[in-house]
Design an enzyme around this catalytic site. Structure first.
Site, PDB file in Angstrom:
ATOM      1  N   HIS A 188       0.838  -1.206   0.000  1.00 51.61           N
ATOM      2  CA  HIS A 188       0.000   0.000   0.000  1.00 51.61           C
ATOM      3  C   HIS A 188       0.872   1.255   0.000  1.00 51.61           C
ATOM      4  O   HIS A 188       0.658   2.184  -0.800  1.00 51.61           O
ATOM      5  CB  HIS A 188      -0.915  -0.011   1.231  1.00 51.61           C
ATOM      6  CG  HIS A 188      -1.868   1.140   1.298  1.00 51.61           C
ATOM      7  ND1 HIS A 188      -3.185   1.038   0.930  1.00 51.61           N
ATOM      8  CD2 HIS A 188      -1.690   2.436   1.701  1.00 51.61           C
ATOM      9  CE1 HIS A 188      -3.785   2.208   1.097  1.00 51.61           C
ATOM     10  NE2 HIS A 188      -2.890   3.071   1.560  1.00 51.61           N
ATOM     11  N   GLU A 189       1.867   1.286   0.899  1.00 47.45           N
ATOM     12  CA  GLU A 189       2.714   2.472   1.000  1.00 47.45           C
ATOM     13  C   GLU A 189       3.619   2.614  -0.219  1.00 47.45           C
ATOM     14  O   GLU A 189       3.898   3.734  -0.665  1.00 47.45           O
ATOM     15  CB  GLU A 189       3.541   2.420   2.292  1.00 47.45           C
ATOM     16  CG  GLU A 189       2.725   2.288   3.575  1.00 47.45           C
ATOM     17  CD  GLU A 189       1.618   3.320   3.703  1.00 47.45           C
ATOM     18  OE1 GLU A 189       1.738   4.428   3.133  1.00 47.45           O
ATOM     19  OE2 GLU A 189       0.606   3.026   4.372  1.00 47.45           O
TER      20      GLU A 189
ATOM     21  N   HIS B  41       1.894   4.378  -2.972  1.00 42.58           N
ATOM     22  CA  HIS B  41       1.797   5.836  -2.835  1.00 42.58           C
ATOM     23  C   HIS B  41       2.943   6.563  -3.523  1.00 42.58           C
ATOM     24  O   HIS B  41       2.835   7.769  -3.789  1.00 42.58           O
ATOM     25  CB  HIS B  41       1.759   6.224  -1.357  1.00 42.58           C
ATOM     26  CG  HIS B  41       0.402   6.149  -0.745  1.00 42.58           C
ATOM     27  ND1 HIS B  41      -0.703   6.697  -1.349  1.00 42.58           N
ATOM     28  CD2 HIS B  41      -0.035   5.591   0.426  1.00 42.58           C
ATOM     29  CE1 HIS B  41      -1.768   6.488  -0.577  1.00 42.58           C
ATOM     30  NE2 HIS B  41      -1.391   5.814   0.487  1.00 42.58           N
TER      31      HIS B  41
ATOM     32  N   GLU C 225      -5.628   7.422  -1.826  1.00 42.16           N
ATOM     33  CA  GLU C 225      -5.922   6.244  -1.010  1.00 42.16           C
ATOM     34  C   GLU C 225      -6.682   5.161  -1.769  1.00 42.16           C
ATOM     35  O   GLU C 225      -6.471   3.970  -1.535  1.00 42.16           O
ATOM     36  CB  GLU C 225      -6.694   6.649   0.249  1.00 42.16           C
ATOM     37  CG  GLU C 225      -5.933   7.600   1.164  1.00 42.16           C
ATOM     38  CD  GLU C 225      -4.607   7.045   1.647  1.00 42.16           C
ATOM     39  OE1 GLU C 225      -4.325   5.843   1.450  1.00 42.16           O
ATOM     40  OE2 GLU C 225      -3.827   7.819   2.228  1.00 42.16           O
TER      41      GLU C 225
END
Length: 812
Positions: A472-473, A476, A495
């Protein structure tokens, strides 16, 4: 559009007048003092105003936001009795001079800014009762407005960049300071190192006149007598300031070993309580920072270089970081503590070869002109970087977490980085640090340029939670950082994409077969459906809308200031609606278009828009333009706005998918296990001998979460069944997602034998335990309420402010 604030609302103001003047580069020179819990030093801002401001004749006004109803007054600060000798350690050509800090040695607990006791100056004071002029209004002076909160500003001065030796090479008019800055910020990308060197030299130049300034609740306002336009205003200014111990941009706390540390927390107010800045995302800038701290500490920061400490006077070290890719100031991150670099016990030479770092100086500029962003040393133009699957990376944590980091986190980073590359292509950033932050961190993770914060909660149980959160990170880096939202209310652009991509990255990192990947992703979709359903039932409708400003999205006032709706609402931090509805929209689009078509487009979108800010329509319009008409069906930007982005509740297209989500094989397997547990729960304590024992299947962590969610729907679960559940699945040893549902079961059914698991969760998994407090209080059970209050008292001093505010409201 003027900014008008209602004190009773929870909106966040962005005050900087970015339409008049933009910060292009920050040079920070800071000292970190743990005794006083203060960061102190200077920041030099380099500006560009642009030709459109030279002939500006109309006035734009912005609310001052003063706590009183007095006019905005500008005061000249008392001179600080310390010479300005800020220097950097970025180059062997430039030396270092010690910088003495004034006022150190005790915590600054006063609410006063450093200039509030100084003599008031009459020159250039606005006569408006409620407004400060930020443009050119007749004979009045230009007003620079910076976002600033919880800071003590001590001095503001113009920097004499013309005094820097060799600076004449940048201009034919070496005495025109603004022209020098203009030439410096306009240097081409292949001269980035020279540019950084001269930024540092300019930041050390002497002052050439103090500037009038004042602060209010949300801003720092600066004038120069006689400067009537942004073009006339100094384009290089130095601000001497100090943070406050209770400032909301950083948290002073202790790590898992009990040692002091400080880090930026991803606060709702962003970095304006760390340094005065322009917060609106349109103010994209580069930065470099020198930070001094005790020699026993490690300074980590969002920077392209893997900084090493420079030894200073006895007991102190200096760290220097820089970035050459323009980014919003809100993405700047710092963490200072007794971190230990975690290295694998066996390091493969092949890994090292794969991870060789490519500096911007190696860029192959044959591809210049392909990118659509402002010029900088872009990795998408670097032929070597475009084939680099795994970027160099480091892991930092307190020494007590060494074993778990080596076993759980370190092995996951290379496959997750490689998976991301296989899906989206070139990594936007040249390296990655991963830091395990203290227990009071209010999220499972946070991504910034070149650095990711992970919660300790991700390290427990199997690798599932750690792997998915890491993915997930990492996502980003593309969506949220390299491509940012132009309007912060459109959080789904960051997000929603990261949530959707984490499943895709994680499946590839595990090297799952296509059918296994699809099953896992369907199971996770099923879990997210449950969470979204719960969230829309328990949150205000107006906070469920992904594009709340509708046709006004992206609009700002004439000065560039704006307001982020509900930006200061403490509960907003814990809401998942932008993650979940954004995820389901992207899943819907991928399914409608076909995954091959969708991800092929996504790579093209990344290449087109990296280094830029976007609105929802930029993504949707390009998507619809790049797909065959037969696959477009009835899709249109207007329909997607209506069905997905501008309505509350669960989107209609998603409601039609509900049954399909429940029919995936892994979810059906869970349903069969739930039926077994329901039978076990109904059996009397004394069973007949002919009753056969139930045989339970081994479940994946996500299946365990779904199993426990189904059991939470049961009206009664006996202590005997709960004990059997724990023994069968070793629930207290599972990851934090599983243990969270287990704790909910314990609380709901008052299973006193496992209260220790609830206490442990509230102490060690603060990022996820907030609403457990509410469930403990709602039970109206004296023992549970006492447990909640006791845990809160133990954690309160260290707890994240937003979390503490929400919990306190539940408990008292």
């Amino acid at each position: 559009m003027d900014v008008k604030l209602d004190p009773s609302r929870d909106d966040l103001p962005l005050m900087a007048n970015t339409s008049h003047i933009l910060v292009k580069h920050y040079v920070l020179d800071l000292d970190v003092d743990f005794e006083s819990q203060i960061i102190e030093g200077t920041i030099v801002l380099f500006f560009e105003s642009g030709n459109r401001f030279k002939k500006r004749s109309s006035s734009t006004e912005v609310a001052c936001l003063s706590e009183s109803n007095e006019a905005c007054k500008f005061r000249m600060p008392e001179p600080c009795q310390i010479p300005v000798t800020n220097t950097k350690t970025f180059s062997s050509k430039i030396g270092y001079n010690d910088f003495v800090i004034c006022g150190k040695g005790e915590k600054d607990t006063s609410g006063k800014d450093g200039n509030h006791d100084n003599q008031e100056q009459a020159s250039g004071i606005s006569s408006s009762k409620y407004c400060c002029d930020t443009g050119n209004h007749g004979s009045e002076e230009f007003l620079l407005v910076l976002d600033c909160c919880d800071l003590s500003v001590l001095k503001v001065e113009e920097v004499d960049v013309a005094a820097v030796p060799g600076i004449e090479k940048f201009t034919r008019s070496p005495k025109l300071r603004n022209q020098i800055v203009h030439e410096l910020v306009a240097l081409p990308a292949d001269r980035w190192r020279e540019q950084l060197d001269y930024y540092a030299l300019c930041s050390q130049a002497p002052g050439c006149g103090e500037l009038l300034f004042d602060t209010d609740t949300w801003s720092l306002q600066i004038r120069k007598t006689g400067a009537q336009t942004a073009t006339d205003f100094p384009h290089a200014i130095r601000i001497r300031y100090r943070t406050k111990p209770q400032g909301r941009s950083v948290t002073w706390t202790s790590d898992q070993s009990g040692r002091p540390c400080v880090y930026t927390v991803g606060s709702p107010i962003n970095n304006r309580a760390l340094f005065p800045c322009q917060e609106p995302p349109v103010a994209m800038s580069t930065w470099q920072a020198t930070v001094r701290a005790a020699a026993s500490l490690v300074v980590l920061m969002s920077g392209e270089n893997s900084a090493e400490p420079t030894q200073l006077r006895e007991g102190y070290s200096s760290w220097h970081y820089y970035v050459t890719m323009p980014m919003p100031a809100s993405t700047f991150t710092i963490a200072v503590g007794s971190w230990t670099e975690m290295k694998p016990e066996i390091c493969s030479s092949n890994d090292l070869a794969t991870e060789r770092s490519f500096s911007p100086s190696e860029a192959d500029f044959r591809y210049v002109g392909v990118c659509g962003h402002m010029e900088y040393p872009c990795r998408f133009q670097n032929a070597s970087a475009t084939t680099q699957k795994i970027i160099p990376h480091r892991v930092f944590a307190p020494a007590c977490l060494k074993r778990v980091c080596q076993e759980t986190l370190l092995p996951l980073i290379p496959p997750c980085l490689s998976a991301a590359f296989s899906v989206l292509g070139t990594h936007p950033f040249s390296r990655l640090d991963v830091l395990i932050v203290p227990a009071n961190f209010s999220s499972l993770g946070m991504a910034s340029p070149h650095i990711v914060f992970l919660s300790q909660s991700t390290l427990t149980g199997m690798s599932q939670l750690c792997g998915t959160r890491l993915c997930h990170e990492i996502a980003h880096a593309w969506f949220g950082l390299a491509i940012g939202a132009r309007d912060w209310t459109e959080e789904w652009l960051s997000e929603g994409f990261a949530t959707h991509l984490e499943d895709v990255f994680w499946a590839k990192a595990q090297q799952l077969a296509p059918h296994e990947a699809r099953e896992q992703q369907k199971l996770r979709a099923c879990l997210r459906w449950h969470r979204l359903q719960d969230e829309v039932q328990n949150s205000p409708e107006e906070m469920q809308v992904l594009r709340p400003n509708k046709e006004k999205t992206g609009h700002v006032s004439d000065s560039g200031s704006s307001v982020i709706r509900h930006g200061l609402n403490p509960e907003k931090v814990f809401m998942q609606v932008h993650y979940l509805k954004g995820y389901f929209l992207l899943q819907f689009l991928a399914k409608t278009l076909g995954e091959d078509t969708y991800f092929s487009f996504l790579r093209k979108f990344v290449h087109t828009f990296h280094g830029q800010l976007i609105l929802s329509q930029d993504f949707l319009q390009m998507l619809l333009e790049n797909i065959p008409e037969e696959k477009r069906l009835e899709l249109s930007v207007g329909n997607i706005f209506r069905d997905w982005l501008e309505s509350s509740g669960i989107p209609q297209p998603l409601q039609r998918e509900r049954q399909a989500l429940a029919e995936c094989g892994l979810a059906q397997q869970v349903s069969a296990e739930v039926a077994k547990w329901v039978r076990v729960n109904r059996r009397p304590r004394k069973r007949k001998r002919k009753d056969r024992e139930e045989v339970f299947e081994k479940l994946l962590p996500d299946q365990l979460v779904l199993l426990l969610e189904h059991l939470l729907e049961q009206k009664t679960v006996t202590p005997r069944t709960l004990q059997s559940l724990e023994r069968t699945y070793h629930l207290s040893e599972q990851d934090a997602e599983v243990r969270h549902r287990w704790c909910e079961l314990i609380v709901k059914h008052k299973y006193t034998k496992a209260y220790r698991d609830v206490e442990r969760f509230l102490q060690e998994d603060q990022a996820m335990g907030i609403y457990l407090y509410g469930e403990l209080m709602l039970s109206e059970d004296p023992r549970q309420q006492h447990l909640a209050r006791r845990c809160f008292e133990l954690s309160r001093e260290q707890m994240d402010r937003s979390s503490a505010a929400v919990v306190a409201e539940m408990l008292f």
